[in-house]
Write a protein that holds these residues in place. Structure first.
Motif, PDB file in Angstrom:
ATOM      1  N   TRP A 117       1.141  -1.443   0.264  1.00  0.00           N
ATOM      2  CA  TRP A 117      -0.090   0.242  -0.326  1.00  0.00           C
ATOM      3  C   TRP A 117       0.970   0.852  -0.046  1.00  0.00           C
ATOM      4  CZ3 TRP A 117      -4.791  -0.613  -0.797  1.00  0.00           C
ATOM      5  CH2 TRP A 117      -5.916  -1.665  -0.072  1.00  0.00           C
ATOM      6  N   LEU A 118       1.146   2.391  -0.638  1.00  0.00           N
ATOM      7  CA  LEU A 118       1.325   3.440  -1.017  1.00  0.00           C
ATOM      8  C   LEU A 118       1.497   4.282   0.094  1.00  0.00           C
ATOM      9  CD1 LEU A 118       1.489   4.754  -4.948  1.00  0.00           C
ATOM     10  CD2 LEU A 118       3.610   3.026  -2.822  1.00  0.00           C
ATOM     11  N   ASP A 119       2.014   4.193   0.863  1.00  0.00           N
ATOM     12  CA  ASP A 119       1.946   5.900   1.519  1.00  0.00           C
ATOM     13  C   ASP A 119       1.322   6.775   1.324  1.00  0.00           C
ATOM     14  OD1 ASP A 119       2.184   7.647   3.705  1.00  0.00           O
ATOM     15  OD2 ASP A 119       3.590   6.648   4.551  1.00  0.00           O
ATOM     16  N   PRO A 120      -0.026   7.223   2.034  1.00  0.00           N
ATOM     17  CA  PRO A 120      -0.696   8.616   1.485  1.00  0.00           C
ATOM     18  C   PRO A 120       0.283   9.744   1.226  1.00  0.00           C
ATOM     19  CG  PRO A 120      -1.678   7.129   3.091  1.00  0.00           C
ATOM     20  CD  PRO A 120      -0.362   7.155   2.990  1.00  0.00           C
ATOM     21  N   GLU A 121       1.570  10.325   2.135  1.00  0.00           N
ATOM     22  CA  GLU A 121       2.779  10.960   2.014  1.00  0.00           C
ATOM     23  C   GLU A 121       3.608  10.356   1.244  1.00  0.00           C
ATOM     24  OE1 GLU A 121       3.672  10.773   6.301  1.00  0.00           O
ATOM     25  OE2 GLU A 121       1.552  11.115   7.092  1.00  0.00           O
ATOM     26  N   ASP A 122       3.704   9.507   0.738  1.00  0.00           N
ATOM     27  CA  ASP A 122       4.645   9.243  -0.071  1.00  0.00           C
ATOM     28  C   ASP A 122       4.465  10.639  -1.601  1.00  0.00           C
ATOM     29  OD1 ASP A 122       6.279   8.205  -2.719  1.00  0.00           O
ATOM     30  OD2 ASP A 122       6.179   6.477  -0.962  1.00  0.00           O
ATOM     31  N   GLU A 126       0.264  10.272  -5.188  1.00  0.00           N
ATOM     32  CA  GLU A 126      -0.231  11.156  -5.841  1.00  0.00           C
ATOM     33  C   GLU A 126      -0.412  10.704  -7.171  1.00  0.00           C
ATOM     34  OE1 GLU A 126      -2.149  14.130  -5.880  1.00  0.00           O
ATOM     35  OE2 GLU A 126      -2.549  13.160  -3.961  1.00  0.00           O
ATOM     36  N   VAL A 127       0.806  10.345  -7.564  1.00  0.00           N
ATOM     37  CA  VAL A 127       1.617   9.566  -9.186  1.00  0.00           C
ATOM     38  C   VAL A 127       0.477   8.869  -9.458  1.00  0.00           C
ATOM     39  CG1 VAL A 127       3.038   9.080 -10.723  1.00  0.00           C
ATOM     40  CG2 VAL A 127       3.611  10.952  -8.818  1.00  0.00           C
ATOM     41  N   ALA A 128       0.221   7.836  -8.194  1.00  0.00           N
ATOM     42  CA  ALA A 128      -0.692   6.544  -7.748  1.00  0.00           C
ATOM     43  C   ALA A 128      -2.364   7.161  -8.409  1.00  0.00           C
ATOM     44  CB  ALA A 128      -0.081   5.374  -7.648  1.00  0.00           C
ATOM     45  N   ARG A 129      -1.896   8.154  -8.173  1.00  0.00           N
ATOM     46  CA  ARG A 129      -3.696   8.706  -8.268  1.00  0.00           C
ATOM     47  C   ARG A 129      -3.751   9.187  -9.726  1.00  0.00           C
ATOM     48  NH1 ARG A 129      -6.277   9.345  -2.897  1.00  0.00           N
ATOM     49  NH2 ARG A 129      -6.370   7.270  -3.162  1.00  0.00           N
ATOM     50  N   LYS A 130      -2.592  10.189  -9.856  1.00  0.00           N
ATOM     51  CA  LYS A 130      -3.064  10.181 -11.993  1.00  0.00           C
ATOM     52  C   LYS A 130      -3.258   8.464 -12.520  1.00  0.00           C
ATOM     53  CE  LYS A 130      -1.113  14.351 -11.175  1.00  0.00           C
ATOM     54  NZ  LYS A 130       0.081  15.380 -11.054  1.00  0.00           N
TER      55      LYS A 130
ATOM     56  N   ASP B 832     -10.283   4.481  -2.017  1.00  0.00           N
ATOM     57  CA  ASP B 832      -8.871   4.799  -0.177  1.00  0.00           C
ATOM     58  C   ASP B 832      -7.470   5.323  -0.660  1.00  0.00           C
ATOM     59  OD1 ASP B 832     -11.758   5.776   0.525  1.00  0.00           O
ATOM     60  OD2 ASP B 832     -10.919   4.909   2.521  1.00  0.00           O
ATOM     61  N   GLY B 833      -6.929   3.963  -0.733  1.00  0.00           N
ATOM     62  CA  GLY B 833      -5.384   3.338  -0.731  1.00  0.00           C
ATOM     63  C   GLY B 833      -4.941   3.576  -2.276  1.00  0.00           C
ATOM     64  N   CYS B 834      -3.621   3.217  -2.484  1.00  0.00           N
ATOM     65  CA  CYS B 834      -3.243   3.212  -3.751  1.00  0.00           C
ATOM     66  C   CYS B 834      -2.413   1.382  -3.034  1.00  0.00           C
ATOM     67  CB  CYS B 834      -2.314   3.465  -4.063  1.00  0.00           C
ATOM     68  SG  CYS B 834      -2.674   5.096  -4.729  1.00  0.00           S
ATOM     69  N   LEU B 835      -2.864   0.814  -3.967  1.00  0.00           N
ATOM     70  CA  LEU B 835      -2.529  -0.888  -3.952  1.00  0.00           C
ATOM     71  C   LEU B 835      -1.357  -0.946  -5.182  1.00  0.00           C
ATOM     72  CD1 LEU B 835      -2.549  -3.190  -2.456  1.00  0.00           C
ATOM     73  CD2 LEU B 835      -4.319  -3.841  -3.667  1.00  0.00           C
ATOM     74  N   ILE B 836      -0.532  -1.246  -4.654  1.00  0.00           N
ATOM     75  CA  ILE B 836       1.001  -1.857  -5.885  1.00  0.00           C
ATOM     76  C   ILE B 836       1.235  -3.053  -6.123  1.00  0.00           C
ATOM     77  CG2 ILE B 836       2.747  -0.260  -6.730  1.00  0.00           C
ATOM     78  CD1 ILE B 836       1.728   1.536  -7.248  1.00  0.00           C
TER      79      ILE B 836
END
Lengths: 197, 940
Positions: A117-122, A126-130, B832-836
């Motif tokens: 799980w990407l840390d939201p502060e990482d 944001e990139v992943a969000r995009k 909510d999160g980003c799962l890679i």
């Protein structure tokens, strides 16, 4: 795990002698496909690819041949001339099968899947969000293109139907003219011989 | 489907195992003990999956009770059924029994549904069912077994009476109870495992505990012996106390003296803790000084008349005495902090906390309690270990808890009373041993005497207590419900006990009242501990209760102290409170975990309360507790524990908001957090597992299945901000985990053919999730594994098969979850999160909305109905089945050829535009990827 490596090798061999065919009519069954291809090769197995997400697409199938050579032969044959199965004029398209097309495929041996799980502060977050947004956009684009393709197909079909109908009408006309002596009368009128026309 | 597959794969291999005997009229029936079927060996009393008539439904689970071959060679098995909670949901509802998702109920009693004879071929696979009954006839399962278990059970469902039985009789159905429980070899396995664990911990802890540890390593009975030894120790300590008091009178408050005193004590105490003492001297002295100060303050507040000084001295002495053990505790705590956190340790800490809290409450009388504590120290350790052990064993058995806890509290009080009685009786002895210093010392001696009594007499006491407990249970629920009230009640009781204490002790004067009450509390705690020990050894159920109790009491005490301060509005008392909180903090400083655990236990308690009692009130409790806890926090936030305490406060706030169930989760998760933090990463999984057990326990005790799952996810220490979303809470950010294979169930359950039907149903029920951005080369099984690893959810996944027009970069999969809630939670977590996954793109999930699923199939364009066009081709209609006549390569001189060419053109164009689209998409992705590839690579 060694066994699975062998298994995977066998699977890859199977992929090589399999042909992916699409643009199939919904009425095409395994038997129809087998029979249609029988004139060229021996079909070992036919698997239709279920289209869960968009069943309005024409059917696709994986046709397993006896050897990879047969598979490539079929592909060239079908590329050379439009091959029609159970209906005309839309031909079936064939290309080499790919691993991803198979439903029951063994796991790739030796692959280790990890997740995090990407840390939201990482900043990557944001990139992943995009990217997630992008994924949605792409899905929409794909959907659009798909609809476009379906429309194109429909247009082409309609157009061809028109053409065919026009041809049909023409033939009908000619036929009618010939059958109800109109042609003969006209020939007499113009003093030509019907056989010359 | 399954049978079809069986046919496909040929007959599964089969061979009989050990013969057992023959039966039947003509001895034509051969019984067997085991057999091998499809490569799996099955033995009698194994648990197996059996094919369900409804093949899509979950398979039945049963226990093999007979295996035989008939004369006609047909292979038969007799199975006694396990019921899934869903299968007997009607009765569960009716009986308001809450069952966790992976719990089974063994059929028992007499009647239809108990057992059936089935063809052996109905077996689909082996099922790992673990009996977690705390019955002492049941070899307790190891942690690993619990983790690997498909199901657990400890209750049975009487098919005749349609009731749930909590206990296993000698015969369950037709089955002897020993076959119901886990196999003996398991027990043997677990024994050493537990032992080794204990030893590990031992080695980490300190030499000081070696003795007790060894005892622990041995059988529970021996623990009793150790307890006795402890009793002896306590005697020694008592003597030491007296001496200490003497010394103290000289030494008074000077640290140097204290040190010297420590040195003096070392030879005796030092045997246990000498090295630690050396290391910790500084701390000890500081703590001593603090204590002395507080003692002075106490003395001042007490305004004890004649005996104040001696009392303070005695107190100091006691404290000093206490200190070595405390030091031991602290050192062990620190060591523990260094080491991966273990439950036992934390429990020990809890004990310590108790001690500290005792100190807090007792400030005045804390000396006494300290004495008691010191004496109990070793015991507590052992207790802690025992508890730990039992926790592991009994982790699953919480159902009975609530009542037991209730009982335990009651028992505690009862034990207090008993202890007091004993004290009164034994005062002569105890006071005799101690009573040199002063009256205060005498009172402390009381405490110690009580402790001793509790130790020595705890066995007889037990019985009486038990009986009393059962009798006293009636009162409790109300107390629990209203904590405040209970607090007051406690006070009352304390006062009562104080009265007794005063009478017996004869020291306690007006001002001391509160102190004496705290004394009583301390005694109560001691009694608890001692009871706990004994109970641990003898009664499996009790240890848990003990664990919880101390916590509760601590809280109660805290709240008491608060109340005391408020009610009595004595400045002194307030000061005392502050100092007490300080001492608490010290305790925390060593092990902030304690608090957490406390809370956790509180949460558990509240959860338990939820079960039986009113739901809203536990909140009140917790709040109260929180407040009390928060108070000290504010006062002292400098030390390390501060962080944790802060967290605690957070959690407390969360608790305030959230429903009780969530509270449990949060607190538990905090526990896990702490353990993780302490462990520093590498072996994160293990503590989790342990905490999971705990968590599971509490959930099992009262919560729905869905919440259970949340437990298994670990929440990051810092990142957790949302309390509502369990998944988010439980994510660990930035850390890479391996996707592990989901525990395989019967392999014949994977029936792909009907996926479409299932999908439609799931879609209608909102259980269908579409995952995008997967690696296209993932297989369905791998997707299932991923879902299992990430979300701890079982599911049925289907990778969307690639086609000529599908993206070669973006794999999609349809996943059917067990319920719409789960699906929604997973989707929410993904949003909510980003799962890679494997350093690819972030996974996107959404509830699949396939409108067309029920819509009509759209028409297939391009096949002109030929009969309308060309009469020559009408025949194709007749022999549509004859494919050859209608399938051909079109000749170039026909109309069809022209038209077909047009189609080919369109196909080529479509190919082109798809390629373009995918390429563009890929480019866009790569653009983004370039931005964060660095980080990903770095992480990898």
């Amino acid at each position: 795990m060694a066994a699975s490596a062998e298994e995977y090798a066998a699977f890859e061999e199977r992929v090589r002698r399999t042909v992916y065919m699409d643009n199939l009519s919904p009425q095409v069954t395994e038997n129809v496909l087998k029979a249609a291809l029988d004139q060229f090769v021996n079909v070992v197995n036919v698997q239709f690819i279920p289209n869960y997400i968009n069943p309005s697409l024409p059917r696709a199938a994986l046709v397993e041949m006896e050897t990879p050579n047969q598979a490539s032969a079929i592909i060239t044959e079908m590329a050379d001339s439009p091959f029609m199965v159970l209906g005309m004029p839309r031909p079936v398209r064939a290309c080499a099968a790919e691993v991803e097309m198979f439903d029951s495929r063994p796991k790739k041996p030796g692959r280790k899947i990890t997740y995090k799980w990407l840390d939201p502060e990482d900043p990557d977050f944001e990139v992943a969000r995009k990217m997630e947004v992008l994924t949605g956009k792409h899905a929409a684009e794909t959907e659009f293109l798909l609809n476009h393709q379906l429309k194109e197909e429909e247009n082409l079909a309609n157009q061809q139907l028109e053409t065919l109908k026009a041809h049909y009408k023409k033939y009908e006309l000619i036929d009618g003219v010939l059958s109800d002596n109109t042609a003969k009368k006209l020939a007499d009128r113009y003093r030509t011989r019907l056989s010359d026309a | 489907m399954a049978s079809a597959e069986i046919e496909n794969s040929g007959k599964p291999e089969f061979s009989w195992g050990k013969k057992r005997g023959v039966g039947g009229k003509k001895k034509e029936v051969q019984f067997y003990e085991s057999f091998t079927y499809d490569g799996v060996e099955y033995a009698l009393y194994d648990c197996v999956y059996l094919q369900n008539k409804d093949r899509e439904a979950e398979p039945y689970v049963g226990k093999l009770v007979k295996i035989w071959k008939n004369a006609d060679n047909s292979k038969k098995i007799k199975v006694q059924w396990f019921f899934r909670p869903s299968e007997i949901s009607y009765w569960l509802e009716k009986l308001s029994v809450v069952a966790s998702e992976n719990e089974l109920f063994l059929a028992s009693g007499d009647g239809k549904g108990l057992a059936n004879v089935n063809p052996l071929e109905a077996i689909v696979g082996k099922c790992f069912v673990v009996c977690v009954s705390r019955d002492d006839r049941n070899p307790q399962p190891s942690e690993e077994q619990l983790r690997n278990a498909d199901y657990v059970f400890y209750r049975s469902f009487d098919v005749g009476q349609c009731s749930i039985l909590d206990k296993m009789n000698d015969k369950v159905g037709e089955l002897e109870v020993r076959f119901v429980f886990n196999r003996q070899e398991n027990g043997i396995d677990t024994g050493p495992i537990l032992g080794s664990k204990l030893k590990e911990k031992d080695s980490r802890i300190s030499v000081a505990y070696e003795e007790t540890l060894q005892h622990l390593g041995q059988q529970p009975h021996e623990v009793l012996e150790s307890i006795k030894e402890d009793g002896n120790h306590s005697h020694l300590v008592a003597k030491e106390d007296a001496e200490a008091g003497y010394l103290l009178s000289k030494v008074e408050t000077s640290n140097g003296h204290a040190e010297s005193f420590l040195d003096h004590l070392k030879p005796r105490v030092g045997k246990r803790s000498a090295p630690l003492v050396d290391q910790l001297n500084g701390e000890v002295t500081s703590s001593i000084s603090q204590k002395n100060n507080s003692a002075d303050a106490n003395a001042a507040t007490k305004q004890a008349k004649d005996s104040v000084l001696p009392a303070s001295k005695g107190v100091a002495g006691e404290r000093l005495e206490c200190d070595p053990p405390n030091l031991d505790d602290k050192s062990s705590k620190r060591e523990k902090l260094d080491d991966p956190v273990k439950l036992t340790e934390s429990k020990e800490k809890i004990n310590i906390e108790q001690l500290t809290s005792n100190q807090v409450d007792l400030k005045k009388s804390s000396l006494v309690s300290v004495e008691e504590k010191t004496k109990l120290g070793p015991r507590k350790d052992t207790v802690g270990l025992d508890k730990h052990r039992k926790l592991i064993k009994d982790s699953n058995v919480l159902d009975e808890r609530p009542s037991k806890k209730l009982k335990v509290q009651e028992s505690v009080k009862l034990s207090e009373d008993n202890d007091k009685n004993y004290l009164e009786k034994d005062n002569s002895t105890t006071s005799g041993s101690k009573a040199k210093g002063s009256l205060a010392a005498g009172s402390s001696a009381e405490g110690t005497g009580k402790a001793m009594l509790a130790q020595s007499s705890s066995r007889p006491v037990k019985d009486t207590k038990f009986s009393e407990d059962s009798g006293a249970l009636g009162d409790r629920p109300s107390k629990k419900l209203k904590v405040q009230e209970s607090v007051k009640l406690f006070e009352d009781k304390d006062k009562n006990s104080l009265d007794r204490a005063t009478t017996s002790g004869s020291n306690a004067k007006g001002p001391l009242f509160a102190g004496s009450s705290t004394e009583a509390i301390g005694r109560a705690k001691l009694a608890q501990n001692s009871n706990g020990l004994e109970k641990d050894t003898k009664f499996n159920e009790e240890p848990k209760a003990l664990e919880y109790q101390p916590l509760k009491k601590l809280k109660d005490k805290e709240s008491k102290s608060v109340n005391l301060s408020e009610d009595k509005s004595k400045n002194n008392l307030e000061k005392v409170n502050i100092t007490t909180s300080g001492s608490n903090e010290k305790g925390f400083g060593a092990g902030g975990l304690i608090e957490d655990k406390r809370k956790a236990t509180v949460a558990q308690n509240s959860a338990l309360m939820d079960d039986g009692l009113s739901k809203e009130k536990p909140n009140g409790k917790v709040n109260e507790l929180n407040k009390t806890i928060a108070g000290p926090e504010k006062i002292h936030t400098k030390e390390e524990p501060g962080e944790k305490m802060e967290k605690l406060s957070k959690s407390s706030s969360k608790l305030d908001k959230g429903p009780p169930a969530e509270m449990c989760e949060l607190k538990l998760s905090e526990n896990s957090n702490d353990s993780i933090g302490l462990e520093n990463g590498p072996s994160m999984v293990k503590p989790n597992a342990k905490t999971n057990l705990l968590v599971k326990n509490c959930f099992r005790s009262g919560k729905g299945p869905s919440e259970e799952k949340l437990d298994e996810k670990i929440r990051p220490n810092k990142g957790s901000t949302k309390s509502s979303n369990a998944f988010v809470d439980d994510k660990i950010y930035g850390k890479i985990f391996d996707v592990t294979q989901r525990p395989e169930k019967g392999k014949w359950f994977k029936s792909p053919g009907i996926f479409l039907e299932r999908m439609v149903v799931a879609h209608d029920e909102g259980k269908l999730v579409l995952l995008q951005n997967l690696d296209p080369s993932f297989t369905s099984a791998e997707v299932e594994d991923i879902v299992w690893s990430v979300f701890k959810e079982t599911c049925t996944a289907k990778v969307v098969q690639g086609t000529a027009i599908s993206s070669p970069f973006c794999g999609r999969a349809l996943v059917i979850f067990n319920s719409a809630e789960v699906a929604e939670r997973v989707v929410k977590a993904l949003i909510d999160g980003c799962l890679i996954i494997s350093n690819r793109r972030p996974v996107v999930g959404c509830i699949a909305n396939l409108l067309h699923l029920r819509g009509k199939q759209s028409t297939f364009h391009g096949h002109v109905s030929v009969d309308e066009v060309d009469e020559n081709k009408t025949q194709t209609r007749k022999d549509k089945r004859d494919a050859k006549s209608s399938s051909h390569s079109s000749q170039s001189n026909s109309v069809a050829y022209d038209l077909g060419t047009e189609w080919c053109l369109l196909q080529k164009r479509s190919n082109f535009w798809w390629q373009k689209l995918h390429k563009a998409h890929q480019l866009q992705y790569e653009e983004l990827m370039a931005k964060f590839k660095r980080n990903l690579v770095r992480d990898a």
